[in-house]
Design a protein around this motif. Structure first.
Motif, PDB file in Angstrom:
ATOM      1  N   VAL A 240     -43.804 -47.638-145.387  1.00  0.00           N
ATOM      2  CA  VAL A 240     -43.138 -47.910-146.666  1.00  0.00           C
ATOM      3  C   VAL A 240     -41.859 -48.671-146.357  1.00  0.00           C
ATOM      4  O   VAL A 240     -40.878 -48.072-145.913  1.00  0.00           O
TER       5      VAL A 240
ATOM      6  N   VAL B 227     -45.933 -49.905-151.932  1.00  0.00           N
ATOM      7  CA  VAL B 227     -45.709 -49.554-150.530  1.00  0.00           C
ATOM      8  C   VAL B 227     -44.333 -50.047-150.087  1.00  0.00           C
ATOM      9  O   VAL B 227     -44.038 -50.066-148.899  1.00  0.00           O
ATOM     10  N   SER B 228     -43.518 -50.424-151.051  1.00  0.00           N
ATOM     11  CA  SER B 228     -42.198 -50.946-150.738  1.00  0.00           C
ATOM     12  C   SER B 228     -41.301 -50.690-151.939  1.00  0.00           C
ATOM     13  O   SER B 228     -41.443 -51.337-152.973  1.00  0.00           O
TER      14      SER B 228
END
Lengths: 270, 322
Positions: free
Chosen positions: A269, B68-69
């Motif tokens: 992430v 995812v970010s």
């Protein structure tokens, strides 16, 4: 039309895998393992056989006195079970983890799905435990055939082996996810795995070591595993308290798990 | 496959439904600002493109949409949910085709799809059925049992696209779906993506191929340096930022610059390149006649329709970005 109108009801979570996505990750690793398990199964019998015959029977023939009244073969078999668990746990937690981050990037594919970092680490760790457990059962069978198991406590060895595996695999997952090249894996083996295997009481009691090295052995998770396994197969009291050993190994596993999970998050992430 | 079901589902929510909404969206990595405050609306059923040179912030934007970010600043809502809080729930309804394939080369094509389906909690039997349907859809049914490793780049890309559809996603994210493919493979991928679009699947893609954007996108934004520099339908952008036609003149002399002065007034804009001069004009043939009327004799003349590439180069410049 407002955003809220686009919201479909959340998809129902069905089945065991729906409720515990970590199992889906384990399932992937098992499917992948299906391609190689035959050669793996063969070597998991061959390896203990060779080491038991080589070290136990071969070297043992020169160690007439045994160790503390225990025949040398019987002395080193539990040590070998523990150190084999260590070797497999570390092997399965290094290159495969690097592969899934650096070379094949499987983890990134998994991170794009509903899986969380904890599921991705947890499922892969569960597979490592499975690998260690099955190999240890093979070793235990060979050890039994050589008549080296002297206590019903030997039945507890698989559980001890799982504890050893998690105590090293979890921190090694954190290590492998923090490095970018397998040169570091070679260093891990050279400076941690091999010294541990040689000096953590597998082949001789740590009491024979100079004090400083002896303390390094006490710090290593392997010595605690060896001492527990030896107590179990020989039916003797361990050199240190059983709860102490168990808690120490569990602590390595728990701290390793926290580090691995946060390191995986950091990589996946961004 | 049952993308047809999906079409029904998407049509049911009217096509002005906004699935992705970004307001002042920012992504920073340390001191570097990859995405510098962009506003985007993607509606259900449309094919939406992010165009831009390397480093424009396209992939960072896609990763934020893919949950995812986490965004550094601004607002982002996907299907009414907040990526910071509802990541897994959003990802459950996205299909992601990443820039570089991350299939498992040791597994078969089918196993890649079925193991992936399990991450979405899809029962094994359903996973197998869907894998078969999707491999049909990407025309790889006969390779279902082969390992992925020996497949060509185009085939792997089609497997990845099939994998992205395994959870019947509401939105499919494609990061440079045809980069690195040969022309035949590109056309096959485009054709499949076009089919998906027809069936009403919402597509969000990044590309730096202008023909790809013109072929597939209903609407697009051009990004440069983390910002959106233009937005609209391909045709609208061409009308707004370029002329209807472009005349490419090649002069025999070493220095094309010498001729630029003599062409003044012939086009809305004149661009001098090392090997040719571009005249941006409404009527190409008229412009060519005017060139000849000035007694200029270019070695070659090409009149073509203005393309998105002209818009792109006009907006983001010709300087190479690596």
């Amino acid at each position: 039309m407002s955003l809220a109108d686009a919201v479909a009801p959340p998809r129902p979570k069905t089945g065991l895998v729906g409720r515990f996505p970590v199992l889906a990750v384990l399932e992937y690793h098992l499917v992948a393992y299906r391609r190689t398990w035959r050669s793996g199964a063969f070597s998991s019998f061959l390896l203990p056989l060779l080491t038991v015959v080589g070290f136990g029977v071969g070297v043992g023939a020169y160690v007439d006195a045994g160790v503390g009244g225990v025949p040398y073969l019987d002395f080193i078999v539990p040590g070998l079970i523990a150190s084999t668990a260590l070797q497999i746990a570390v092997g399965e937690s290094t290159w495969p983890v690097l592969r899934n981050f650096e070379w094949v990037k499987i983890y990134f594919g998994q991170a794009a799905t509903p899986l969380r970092a904890a599921d991705i680490v947890g499922g892969h760790l569960a597979f490592v435990l499975f690998r260690v457990l099955t190999s240890s059962l093979a070793f235990l069978l060979v050890a039994g055939l050589f008549g080296t198991l002297h206590s019903a406590w030997a039945l507890a060895t698989p559980l001890l082996v799982l504890l050893i595996a998690i105590s090293v695999a979890a921190p090694v997952f954190a290590f492998s996810s923090a490095v970018r090249s397998d040169n570091y894996v070679a260093m891990l083996f050279r400076f941690a795995v091999i010294p541990m295997t040689l000096f953590a009481g597998v082949f001789f009691p740590v009491e024979s070591l100079p004090v400083v090295l002896r303390w390094l052995a006490y710090v290593s998770p392997l010595w605690h595993g060896v001492d527990l396994c030896r107590a179990a197969t020989l039916g003797l009291a361990p050199a240190w308290s059983v709860p102490g050993h168990l808690l120490y190994l569990a602590a390595w596993g728990f701290v390793g798990w926290l580090l691995a999970r946060s390191q995986f998050r950091r990589r996946l992430v961004i | 496959m049952d993308v047809s079901d999906q079409a029904v589902r998407v049509d049911a929510v009217a096509s002005d439904t906004v699935l992705i909404q970004a307001r002042g969206l920012v992504k920073r990595f340390g001191d570097f600002t990859a995405v510098d405050g962009i506003d985007v609306d993607v509606r259900a059923g449309e094919a939406f493109g992010f165009l831009g040179p390397n480093g424009a912030g396209k992939s960072s934007t896609m990763r934020m949409i893919g949950c995812v970010s986490p965004p550094t600043g601004g607002e982002l809502q996907i299907m009414g949910m907040d990526p910071r809080r509802d990541g897994p729930a959003i990802r459950a309804r996205l299909g992601v085709c990443p820039q570089s394939d991350n299939l498992d080369p040791e597994l078969t094509v089918q196993e890649n799809l079925t193991t992936y389906a399990r991450y979405f909690g899809i029962p094994r039997r359903v996973a197998r059925e869907r894998a078969a349907e999707l491999l049909n859809f990407v025309q790889l049914a006969e390779r279902a049992g082969s390992r992925v490793e020996p497949l060509s780049g185009g085939m792997k890309r089609r497997v990845t696209i099939a994998r992205a559809l395994v959870n019947e996603p509401d939105i499919v994210l494609l990061d440079e779906p045809t980069t690195g493919l040969d022309p035949q493979a590109r056309h096959l991928v485009w054709e499949r993506l076009f089919r998906l679009k027809q069936q009403g699947v919402t597509l969000v893609l990044t590309t730096h191929y202008m023909d790809e954007a013109e072929q597939l996108c209903d609407r697009l934004v051009v990004m440069d340096g983390g910002r959106i520099v233009a937005e609209g339908a391909p045709r609208t952008l061409i009308e707004r930022y370029s002329t209807r036609e472009v005349v490419e003149l090649r002069f025999a002399a070493d220095n094309q610059e010498d001729f630029a002065g003599k062409l003044v007034g012939l086009g809305e804009r004149i661009e001098v390149l090392p090997d040719r001069v571009l005249l941006y004009v409404g009527d190409g043939d008229a412009a060519v006649s005017a060139v000849h009327a000035r007694a200029l004799t270019p070695a070659s003349v090409l009149v073509r329709r203005s393309s998105l590439e002209d818009v792109f180069l006009h907006l983001t410049g010709r300087t190479l970005v690596d």
